[in-house]
Design an enzyme around this catalytic site. Structure first.
Site, PDB file in Angstrom:
ATOM      1  N   GLY A 243       0.796  -1.236   0.000  1.00 39.29           N
ATOM      2  CA  GLY A 243       0.000   0.000   0.000  1.00 39.29           C
ATOM      3  C   GLY A 243       0.824   1.278   0.000  1.00 39.29           C
ATOM      4  O   GLY A 243       0.337   2.313   0.463  1.00 39.29           O
TER       5      GLY A 243
ATOM      6  N   ALA B 120      -0.998   4.337  -1.681  1.00 42.06           N
ATOM      7  CA  ALA B 120      -2.139   4.869  -0.911  1.00 42.06           C
ATOM      8  C   ALA B 120      -1.644   5.577   0.347  1.00 42.06           C
ATOM      9  O   ALA B 120      -2.173   6.629   0.733  1.00 42.06           O
ATOM     10  CB  ALA B 120      -3.105   3.750  -0.550  1.00 42.06           C
ATOM     11  N   ALA B 121      -0.609   5.023   0.985  1.00 50.02           N
ATOM     12  CA  ALA B 121      -0.111   5.630   2.226  1.00 50.02           C
ATOM     13  C   ALA B 121       0.507   7.001   1.950  1.00 50.02           C
ATOM     14  O   ALA B 121       0.285   7.960   2.704  1.00 50.02           O
ATOM     15  CB  ALA B 121       0.905   4.697   2.886  1.00 50.02           C
TER      16      ALA B 121
ATOM     17  N   ASP C 136      -7.022  -0.614  -0.370  1.00 50.14           N
ATOM     18  CA  ASP C 136      -5.790  -0.022   0.179  1.00 50.14           C
ATOM     19  C   ASP C 136      -6.090   1.324   0.849  1.00 50.14           C
ATOM     20  O   ASP C 136      -5.685   1.564   1.991  1.00 50.14           O
ATOM     21  CB  ASP C 136      -4.741   0.182  -0.927  1.00 50.14           C
ATOM     22  CG  ASP C 136      -4.109  -1.113  -1.380  1.00 50.14           C
ATOM     23  OD1 ASP C 136      -4.693  -2.182  -1.114  1.00 50.14           O
ATOM     24  OD2 ASP C 136      -3.026  -1.074  -2.006  1.00 50.14           O
TER      25      ASP C 136
HETATM   26  C1  MEV Z   1      -3.707  -4.828  -4.129  1.00 57.91           C
HETATM   27  O1  MEV Z   1      -3.191  -4.483  -2.860  1.00 57.91           O
HETATM   28  C2  MEV Z   1      -4.868  -5.747  -4.009  1.00 57.91           C
HETATM   29  C3  MEV Z   1      -5.588  -6.107  -5.311  1.00 57.91           C
HETATM   30  O2  MEV Z   1      -6.749  -6.841  -4.942  1.00 57.91           O
HETATM   31  C4  MEV Z   1      -5.973  -4.893  -6.097  1.00 57.91           C
HETATM   32  C5  MEV Z   1      -7.073  -4.076  -5.452  1.00 57.91           C
HETATM   33  O3  MEV Z   1      -7.790  -4.560  -4.587  1.00 57.91           O
HETATM   34  O4  MEV Z   1      -7.211  -2.912  -5.851  1.00 57.91           O
HETATM   35  C6  MEV Z   1      -4.728  -6.998  -6.194  1.00 57.91           C
END
Ligand code: MEV
Length: 318
Positions: free
Chosen positions: A107, A110-111, A152
């Protein structure tokens, strides 16, 4: 005016990655041992709109006016300006740093975005709700990841273990018994945008079969929810291995990730699976409390480039 500082943790998905993009539930927890920080330093003597962005981890030192309008940092700033109905920022320096591995399923994007949004809105005296911060970050996540599910930004903004289903209110998980998780980085990059796009291609070729895989993963996640709350490690471990099997069906595993999973299980992990986008990035192992160190050592010996152990602690609603 003093400098303002905001921090956002990393995250790890325990169950349900990829299937969550197709509406299934997923479980994720914050990882506080790694974090992104954003610091806003006012420029007292600068003219208007002199904004400098410094992110030494990625060798970025630029005026905001020279940054591409579609750069995720520029978009994050624009999201903030739109949300608080401001035309431009006062003169300031925005310093960004992060200890979250990039493109590893923890993440980092996002962080960084959430730290920027929090620091700027606090600095401007217009703090936003957690839900509003998460919604702004989701817009930036789309630039990074194409068609993200939103998990995320939600787990990182709220900083709580949660069950997340796209389009539904998040469900905070109130943990009654602690569990120990060892996260190992394969050292191989895992660009979420391309793994999500590849799974989308597979799904387009045979929607019926892949919808079934997503549903199976969703069922695993729903079974994991009470097990995680109660600290039922036996059930969790089994469900992790089942989830890994279905992730392999989605072609997002890799020989290196599978080597790490086997090494963790041989060293006493109760279960293990890849975590996040896959192909590289991280795997996660559920460890008995007395086995975290041997599992960490086995993962490093099997080629992990970094290990982080995190404990999901017992916590009431707050
Ligand atoms: C990414 O951390 C996780 C996935 O499921 C993508 C998402 O949920 O956006 C692969």
């Amino acid at each position: 005016m003093p400098a303002i500082y905001a921090k956002a943790p990393g995250k790890i998905i325990l169950f349900g990655e990829h299937a969550v993009v197709y509406g299934q539930p997923a479980i994720a927890i914050p990882v506080n041992k790694v974090s992104a920080t954003a610091r806003v330093l006012p420029k007292i003597s600068g003219g208007k709109n002199q904004v400098r962005i410094k992110a030494s981890d990625v060798q970025l030192d630029t005026a905001l006016s020279d940054l591409d309008k579609n750069h995720p940092i520029a978009v994050a700033i624009q999201q903030v300006l739109n949300a608080i109905e401001l035309d431009q920022l006062p003169s300031l320096t925005l310093m960004i740093s992060s200890t979250i591995p990039i493109a590893a399923g923890m993440g980092s994007s996002a962080a960084i975005t959430i730290a920027i949004i929090r620091a700027l809105t606090d600095f401007l005296g217009k703090p936003l709700t957690t839900e509003a911060i998460s919604a702004l970050a989701f817009e930036v996540e789309k630039i990074h990841h194409g068609t993200p599910s939103g998990i995320d930004n939600q787990v990182i903004a709220h900083q709580k273990p949660m069950l997340y289903s796209p389009g539904k209110p998040i469900e905070q998980l109130i943990i009654r018994e602690p569990t120990h998780w060892v996260i190992a980085d394969s050292g191989e990059e895992s660009p979420t945008k391309s793994t999500v796009a590849d799974v989308r291609k597979l799904h387009a070729q045979d929607p019926e079969s892949y919808d079934q895989v997503f549903e199976k993963i969703g069922q695993i996640t729903l079974k994991a929810r009470p097990a995680l709350i109660a600290g039922d490690t036996g059930t969790l471990g089994q469900l992790m291995l089942e989830n890994q099997y279905f992730l392999e069906q989605l072609a997002v595993s890799s020989p290196k990730l599978e080597k790490l999973i086997s090494a963790a299980v041989s060293a006493g992990a109760i279960g293990a699976k890849l975590s996040g986008g896959g192909r590289g990035g991280n795997m996660i192992a559920l460890a008995p409390s007395e086995k975290t160190q041997p599992i960490e050592a086995a993962l490093l010996a099997a080629g992990a480039t970094r290990v982080i152990t995190t404990t999901l602690i017992k916590k009431g609603r707050d």
